[in-house]
Design an enzyme around this catalytic site. Structure first.
Site, PDB file in Angstrom:
ATOM      1  N   PRO A 130       0.792  -1.222   0.000  1.00  0.00           N
ATOM      2  CA  PRO A 130       0.000   0.000   0.000  1.00  0.00           C
ATOM      3  C   PRO A 130       0.825   1.273   0.000  1.00  0.00           C
ATOM      4  O   PRO A 130       1.876   1.342   0.621  1.00  0.00           O
ATOM      5  CB  PRO A 130      -0.831  -0.097   1.286  1.00  0.00           C
ATOM      6  CG  PRO A 130      -0.162  -1.136   2.113  1.00  0.00           C
ATOM      7  CD  PRO A 130       0.506  -2.068   1.163  1.00  0.00           C
ATOM      8  N   ASN A 131       0.311   2.233  -0.740  1.00  0.00           N
ATOM      9  CA  ASN A 131       0.844   3.597  -0.825  1.00  0.00           C
ATOM     10  C   ASN A 131       2.093   3.719  -1.690  1.00  0.00           C
ATOM     11  O   ASN A 131       2.540   4.827  -1.972  1.00  0.00           O
ATOM     12  CB  ASN A 131       1.099   4.191   0.577  1.00  0.00           C
ATOM     13  CG  ASN A 131      -0.169   4.275   1.393  1.00  0.00           C
ATOM     14  OD1 ASN A 131      -1.146   4.851   0.934  1.00  0.00           O
ATOM     15  ND2 ASN A 131      -0.191   3.666   2.566  1.00  0.00           N
TER      16      ASN A 131
ATOM     17  N   ARG B 212       4.866  11.038  -2.395  1.00  0.00           N
ATOM     18  CA  ARG B 212       4.535  10.864  -0.984  1.00  0.00           C
ATOM     19  C   ARG B 212       5.809  11.015  -0.142  1.00  0.00           C
ATOM     20  O   ARG B 212       6.780  10.302  -0.367  1.00  0.00           O
ATOM     21  CB  ARG B 212       3.982   9.456  -0.839  1.00  0.00           C
ATOM     22  CG  ARG B 212       3.993   8.875   0.536  1.00  0.00           C
ATOM     23  CD  ARG B 212       3.985   7.343   0.407  1.00  0.00           C
ATOM     24  NE  ARG B 212       3.771   6.740   1.689  1.00  0.00           N
ATOM     25  CZ  ARG B 212       4.189   5.518   2.015  1.00  0.00           C
ATOM     26  NH1 ARG B 212       4.834   4.771   1.143  1.00  0.00           N
ATOM     27  NH2 ARG B 212       3.966   5.047   3.204  1.00  0.00           N
TER      28      ARG B 212
ATOM     29  N   TYR C 255      10.955   8.821   1.243  1.00  0.00           N
ATOM     30  CA  TYR C 255      10.928   7.785   0.206  1.00  0.00           C
ATOM     31  C   TYR C 255      11.598   8.201  -1.109  1.00  0.00           C
ATOM     32  O   TYR C 255      11.680   7.395  -2.038  1.00  0.00           O
ATOM     33  CB  TYR C 255       9.476   7.358  -0.059  1.00  0.00           C
ATOM     34  CG  TYR C 255       8.819   6.747   1.173  1.00  0.00           C
ATOM     35  CD1 TYR C 255       9.195   5.474   1.614  1.00  0.00           C
ATOM     36  CD2 TYR C 255       7.875   7.443   1.914  1.00  0.00           C
ATOM     37  CE1 TYR C 255       8.616   4.915   2.747  1.00  0.00           C
ATOM     38  CE2 TYR C 255       7.288   6.891   3.050  1.00  0.00           C
ATOM     39  CZ  TYR C 255       7.667   5.628   3.460  1.00  0.00           C
ATOM     40  OH  TYR C 255       7.101   5.076   4.577  1.00  0.00           O
TER      41      TYR C 255
ATOM     42  N   ASN D 247       8.191  -5.526  -1.075  1.00  0.00           N
ATOM     43  CA  ASN D 247       8.089  -4.415  -0.139  1.00  0.00           C
ATOM     44  C   ASN D 247       6.622  -4.342   0.250  1.00  0.00           C
ATOM     45  O   ASN D 247       5.806  -3.776  -0.488  1.00  0.00           O
ATOM     46  CB  ASN D 247       8.538  -3.101  -0.770  1.00  0.00           C
ATOM     47  CG  ASN D 247       8.437  -1.954   0.235  1.00  0.00           C
ATOM     48  OD1 ASN D 247       7.870  -2.107   1.307  1.00  0.00           O
ATOM     49  ND2 ASN D 247       8.984  -0.800  -0.123  1.00  0.00           N
TER      50      ASN D 247
ATOM     51  N   ALA E  51       3.124  -0.923   4.729  1.00  0.00           N
ATOM     52  CA  ALA E  51       2.695  -1.029   6.129  1.00  0.00           C
ATOM     53  C   ALA E  51       2.235  -2.443   6.503  1.00  0.00           C
ATOM     54  O   ALA E  51       2.230  -2.801   7.694  1.00  0.00           O
ATOM     55  CB  ALA E  51       1.581  -0.028   6.390  1.00  0.00           C
TER      56      ALA E  51
ATOM     57  N   GLU F 227      13.085  -9.197   1.299  1.00  0.00           N
ATOM     58  CA  GLU F 227      12.231  -8.107   1.797  1.00  0.00           C
ATOM     59  C   GLU F 227      12.972  -6.779   1.595  1.00  0.00           C
ATOM     60  O   GLU F 227      14.152  -6.679   1.943  1.00  0.00           O
ATOM     61  CB  GLU F 227      11.982  -8.367   3.289  1.00  0.00           C
ATOM     62  CG  GLU F 227      11.163  -7.328   4.003  1.00  0.00           C
ATOM     63  CD  GLU F 227      11.011  -7.682   5.497  1.00  0.00           C
ATOM     64  OE1 GLU F 227      11.403  -8.805   5.933  1.00  0.00           O
ATOM     65  OE2 GLU F 227      10.515  -6.828   6.239  1.00  0.00           O
TER      66      GLU F 227
ATOM     67  N   HIS G  17      12.795  -2.501   2.094  1.00  0.00           N
ATOM     68  CA  HIS G  17      12.194  -1.255   2.570  1.00  0.00           C
ATOM     69  C   HIS G  17      13.044  -0.107   2.068  1.00  0.00           C
ATOM     70  O   HIS G  17      14.279  -0.147   2.206  1.00  0.00           O
ATOM     71  CB  HIS G  17      12.114  -1.213   4.099  1.00  0.00           C
ATOM     72  CG  HIS G  17      11.348  -2.374   4.643  1.00  0.00           C
ATOM     73  ND1 HIS G  17       9.987  -2.472   4.496  1.00  0.00           N
ATOM     74  CD2 HIS G  17      11.763  -3.500   5.249  1.00  0.00           C
ATOM     75  CE1 HIS G  17       9.595  -3.625   5.016  1.00  0.00           C
ATOM     76  NE2 HIS G  17      10.649  -4.273   5.476  1.00  0.00           N
TER      77      HIS G  17
ATOM     78  N   ARG H  94      13.029   4.663  12.475  1.00  0.00           N
ATOM     79  CA  ARG H  94      11.725   5.323  12.502  1.00  0.00           C
ATOM     80  C   ARG H  94      10.921   4.869  13.726  1.00  0.00           C
ATOM     81  O   ARG H  94      11.478   4.342  14.678  1.00  0.00           O
ATOM     82  CB  ARG H  94      11.003   5.050  11.172  1.00  0.00           C
ATOM     83  CG  ARG H  94      11.818   5.571   9.978  1.00  0.00           C
ATOM     84  CD  ARG H  94      11.118   5.326   8.658  1.00  0.00           C
ATOM     85  NE  ARG H  94       9.858   6.062   8.576  1.00  0.00           N
ATOM     86  CZ  ARG H  94       8.943   5.856   7.634  1.00  0.00           C
ATOM     87  NH1 ARG H  94       9.148   4.924   6.700  1.00  0.00           N
ATOM     88  NH2 ARG H  94       7.840   6.559   7.619  1.00  0.00           N
TER      89      ARG H  94
HETATM   90  C1  DHK Z   1       7.093   1.596   3.175  1.00  0.00           C
HETATM   91  C2  DHK Z   1       5.969   1.890   3.855  1.00  0.00           C
HETATM   92  O1  DHK Z   1       4.864   2.273   3.204  1.00  0.00           O
HETATM   93  C3  DHK Z   1       5.908   1.879   5.318  1.00  0.00           C
HETATM   94  O2  DHK Z   1       4.631   1.563   5.818  1.00  0.00           O
HETATM   95  C4  DHK Z   1       6.954   0.953   5.919  1.00  0.00           C
HETATM   96  C5  DHK Z   1       8.281   1.029   3.846  1.00  0.00           C
HETATM   97  C6  DHK Z   1       8.315   1.264   5.323  1.00  0.00           C
HETATM   98  C7  DHK Z   1       9.561   1.441   3.116  1.00  0.00           C
HETATM   99  O3  DHK Z   1      10.464   2.014   3.714  1.00  0.00           O
HETATM  100  O4  DHK Z   1       9.655   1.158   1.920  1.00  0.00           O
HETATM  101  O5  DHK Z   1       6.977   1.115   7.310  1.00  0.00           O
END
Ligand code: DHK
Length: 147
Positions: A11-12, A19, A24, A75, A78, A99, A101, A108
Site C-alpha cells: 500500500p501507498n 509521498r 521515500y 516491499n 505497512a 524483503e 524497505h 523510525r
Molecule cells: C514503506 C511503507 O509504506 C511503510 O509503511 C513501511 C516502507 C516502510 C519502506 O520504507 O519502503 O513502514
C-alpha cells in the site's frame, strides 16, 4: 526459458515520488520498475512487477508466484508490520524471498521495527532508498544460480 521473479509492492507505494519524498525519495514506482527490468535483463531474469493497496490482492499474487515464480522480492509497505496473512502466503512459497524497505525502518517509529515478513525472508534490505530494489534483484539472481 528465463526464471521469473515477482516484485511485489504494498500500500501507498503507488504514490512513490509524491509521498513524503524526504523519506521515500523522488523516484516513482515506474522508475523503480524500469531500473529493476534493466538489472534483471542483465542477469537473464524475467520480472513480474506489481503494486496493490489491498492485502488480498498481494496474497493472490504470492499464490500466483507459487506456480510461475522462482523468487519473490517484496516491499509490503505497512502490511510488513501487521500482516500474518502475507507471512502465511510467503510461507507457502518455496523459492527465495527478499524483503525490501526504501527507508531505514529501524530509524523510525517503534511500530515499524517489527516485521512479520522477516520471519520468512531470506534477506532484508532497508534504508538503501529505491536502489534497494536493484540490489535485491542482483541478490536474487545469485540465489537463483545466475550471475
Ligand atoms: C514503506 C511503507 O509504506 C511503510 O509503511 C513501511 C516502507 C516502510 C519502506 O520504507 O519502503 O513502514
Amino acid at each position: 526459458m528465463p526464471k521469473k521473479i515477482y516484485i511485489l509492492n504494498g500500500p501507498n507505494l503507488n504514490l512513490l515520488g509524491k509521498r513524503q519524498p524526504e523519506i521515500y525519495g523522488h523516484e516513482t514506482l515506474a522508475d523503480v520498475e524500469s531500473a529493476c527490468r534493466q538489472v534483471a535483463s542483465d542477469a537473464g531474469l524475467e520480472i513480474a512487477f506489481h503494486q496493490s493497496n489491498h492485502e488480498g490482492a498481494i496474497i493472490d499474487l504470492i499464490h500466483e508466484a507459487r506456480d510461475s515464480g522462482a523468487g519473490i522480492v517484496i516491499n509490503p509497505g505497512a502490511f510488513t508490520h501487521t500482516s500474518v496473512a502475507i507471512l502465511d502466503a510467503l510461507n507457502a512459497f518455496e523459492g527465495p524471498v527478499l524483503e525490501v524497505h526504501i527507508s531505514n525502518v529501524h530509524k523510525r517509529e517503534s511500530f515499524r521495527h517489527h516485521s512479520y515478513v522477516s520471519l520468512r525472508a531470506d534477506g532484508v534490505i532497508a534504508g538503501f532508498g529505491t536502489q534497494g530494489y536493484q540490489l535485491a534483484v542482483q541478490r536474487m539472481a545469485r540465489l537463483l544460480g545466475g550471475q
